[in-house]
Design an enzyme around this catalytic site. Structure first.
Site, PDB file in Angstrom:
ATOM      1  N   GLY A 134     -10.249  -9.043  -0.882  1.00  0.00           N
ATOM      2  CA  GLY A 134      -9.200  -9.487   0.024  1.00  0.00           C
ATOM      3  C   GLY A 134      -8.609 -10.852  -0.246  1.00  0.00           C
ATOM      4  O   GLY A 134      -7.389 -11.004  -0.378  1.00  0.00           O
ATOM      5  N   LYS A 165     -19.873 -17.256   0.552  1.00  0.00           N
ATOM      6  CA  LYS A 165     -21.306 -17.005   0.643  1.00  0.00           C
ATOM      7  C   LYS A 165     -21.906 -16.271  -0.551  1.00  0.00           C
ATOM      8  O   LYS A 165     -21.357 -15.284  -1.019  1.00  0.00           O
ATOM      9  CB  LYS A 165     -21.596 -16.200   1.916  1.00  0.00           C
ATOM     10  CG  LYS A 165     -21.277 -16.956   3.206  1.00  0.00           C
ATOM     11  CD  LYS A 165     -21.633 -16.118   4.419  1.00  0.00           C
ATOM     12  CE  LYS A 165     -21.438 -16.931   5.703  1.00  0.00           C
ATOM     13  NZ  LYS A 165     -21.806 -16.127   6.892  1.00  0.00           N
ATOM     14  N   GLY A 222     -13.578  -3.985   0.308  1.00  0.00           N
ATOM     15  CA  GLY A 222     -14.951  -3.508   0.455  1.00  0.00           C
ATOM     16  C   GLY A 222     -15.301  -2.435  -0.553  1.00  0.00           C
ATOM     17  O   GLY A 222     -16.404  -2.389  -1.089  1.00  0.00           O
ATOM     18  N   ARG A 270       0.822  -1.221   0.000  1.00  0.00           N
ATOM     19  CA  ARG A 270       0.000   0.000   0.000  1.00  0.00           C
ATOM     20  C   ARG A 270       0.855   1.269   0.000  1.00  0.00           C
ATOM     21  O   ARG A 270       0.451   2.286  -0.554  1.00  0.00           O
ATOM     22  CB  ARG A 270      -0.938  -0.010   1.209  1.00  0.00           C
ATOM     23  CG  ARG A 270      -2.070  -1.012   1.045  1.00  0.00           C
ATOM     24  CD  ARG A 270      -2.979  -1.081   2.245  1.00  0.00           C
ATOM     25  NE  ARG A 270      -4.157  -1.877   1.944  1.00  0.00           N
ATOM     26  CZ  ARG A 270      -5.096  -2.180   2.826  1.00  0.00           C
ATOM     27  NH1 ARG A 270      -4.987  -1.756   4.068  1.00  0.00           N
ATOM     28  NH2 ARG A 270      -6.136  -2.910   2.471  1.00  0.00           N
TER      29      ARG A 270
END
Length: 395
Positions: free
Chosen positions: A353, A197, A376, A35
């Site tokens: 992620g 999921k 996200g 990052r």
């Protein structure tokens, strides 16, 4: 879309929101500087223009001031990556900070203390945002990883800069890469959605069905779709309350002429363990007491053909429990397929992620077109949302 390339920063102080939320070991050493490296082009551009840089970031989720979350731990690594000495002030607002900012010379970098030492940061407090705005002449948002949060430093602060605000090169690249997949992509377009999921990817699937030609569904999500169609999934993970939704997704895809590809075989195990007994079985015939933990060899071949028939590829989520070596082969095979397609001219975007962790772990980070820095934030963009951090620069 205003970027740093639309500004000259000569004699200007750039207040840059970066995402330096990097992992530290027990000795407070940075273990992955990705990052920080991602922010380097923006910082260098401003310094080369003849300006100075004030960096602000969060680190972790501290409850108030906590020395273990201090950004002082990363000063040395930031200086090492950027190649310029970095000054540090142990606050982000107040007289001490004002003094440090005012004494900053062109070509210098100042790193402020962890923004989340103040509850006002995550609350998006106006007064705190205004105080932050006093630390620079131009506001630059280069933190895609936090662009989906309406926090003081990512969103609210922008309103105090009128026209003097823009995207850093990293955030601009993120926006363009996702836009390329969703709106200006070369066909055929493929989306690969993995993970455990269906519920976490519903809105993504619904938003991208109009934009893709092929959709590979893998990972734990597979079994909700398989069971919904009458297959036997043994003890595999399944969201029974989402089976009706899975059938609706299949219907919508068919109506839009989108081809959905599910694994046809899986590596089934008698336990969730690297040392479990395994067998290759038909995805619709997993025995009781066994669970599917990776895409099988036939599925890997089928997916390879799909990947290499497409010109634009989005990968979000692994095909199996790649963290366990026994069940990493499907994800590795997919990475190899995307690598080959990219070499042959396809545009490939990896985000989320687990996918990012997988491409780093297996050495694919330099073999795809772009690896997103935001999990996200990327998901919310794929869902069709305008992120508050992006909207604040555009408005």
């Amino acid at each position: 879309m205003k970027t740093i390339n639309d500004f000259s920063f000569k004699n200007k102080k750039a207040l840059i929101r970066v995402d330096f939320n990097v992992p530290l070991n027990t000795d407070f050493e940075v273990t992955d500087a990705t990052r920080i490296e991602a922010a380097k082009p923006t910082i260098i551009k401003i310094l080369e223009d003849g300006g100075s840089v004030v960096l602000m970031s969060h680190l972790g989720r501290p409850k108030g001031v906590d020395a273990s979350y201090s950004l002082k731990h990363i000063v040395e690594k930031v200086a090492d990556v950027i190649g310029v000495q970095v000054k540090f002030v142990d606050d982000c607002v107040g007289e001490k900070v004002t003094s440090a900012v005012n004494s900053l010379q062109n070509g210098e970098i100042l790193l402020l203390e962890n923004l989340r030492f103040y509850a006002e940061e995550t609350a998006g407090d106006e007064g705190f945002s205004e105080q932050l705005s006093n630390n620079g002449d131009v506001y630059v948002n280069d933190a895609f990883g936090t662009a989906h949060r309406a926090h003081a430093s990512t969103t609210i602060v922008a309103k105090y800069f009128s026209e003097n605000k823009c995207f850093g090169s990293l955030l601009a690249k993120e926006i363009k890469s996702i836009d390329k997949v969703l709106n200006t992509s070369e066909k055929p377009v493929l989306a690969i959605l993995g993970g455990a999921k269906v519920s976490s990817k519903i809105t993504v699937i619904e938003n991208i069905l109009d934009k893709v030609d092929h959709l590979i569904i893998g990972g734990g999500m597979t079994f909700t779709f398989v069971k919904a169609q009458g297959g036997s999934i043994g003890d595999s993970i399944c969201e029974d309350d989402k089976m009706e939704l899975a059938l609706e997704i299949l219907e919508k895809a068919a109506a839009r002429n989108v081809q959905i590809h599910l694994p046809v075989d899986v590596v089934a195990a008698d336990a969730f363990s690297n040392d479990a007994t395994t067998q290759i079985v038909d995805v619709t015939k997993i025995p009781d007491g066994w669970q599917g933990l990776d895409a099988g060899p036939t599925s890997q071949v089928i997916f390879d053909k799909v990947v290499n028939s497409c010109k634009t590829i989005l990968w979000n989520g692994p095909l199996g429990v790649f963290e366990l070596e026994t069940f990493s082969k499907g994800t590795i095979a997919l990475g190899n397929s995307i690598d080959r397609a990219t070499q042959n001219g396809a545009f490939s975007l990896v985000g989320g992620g687990d996918s990012v962790a997988a491409v780093k772990q297996f050495g694919f980070a330099d073999k795809v077109s772009y690896v997103s820095t935001g999990g996200g934030a990327m998901l919310e963009t794929l869902e069709g949302k305008t992120l508050p951090g992006i909207k604040a620069i555009l408005s």
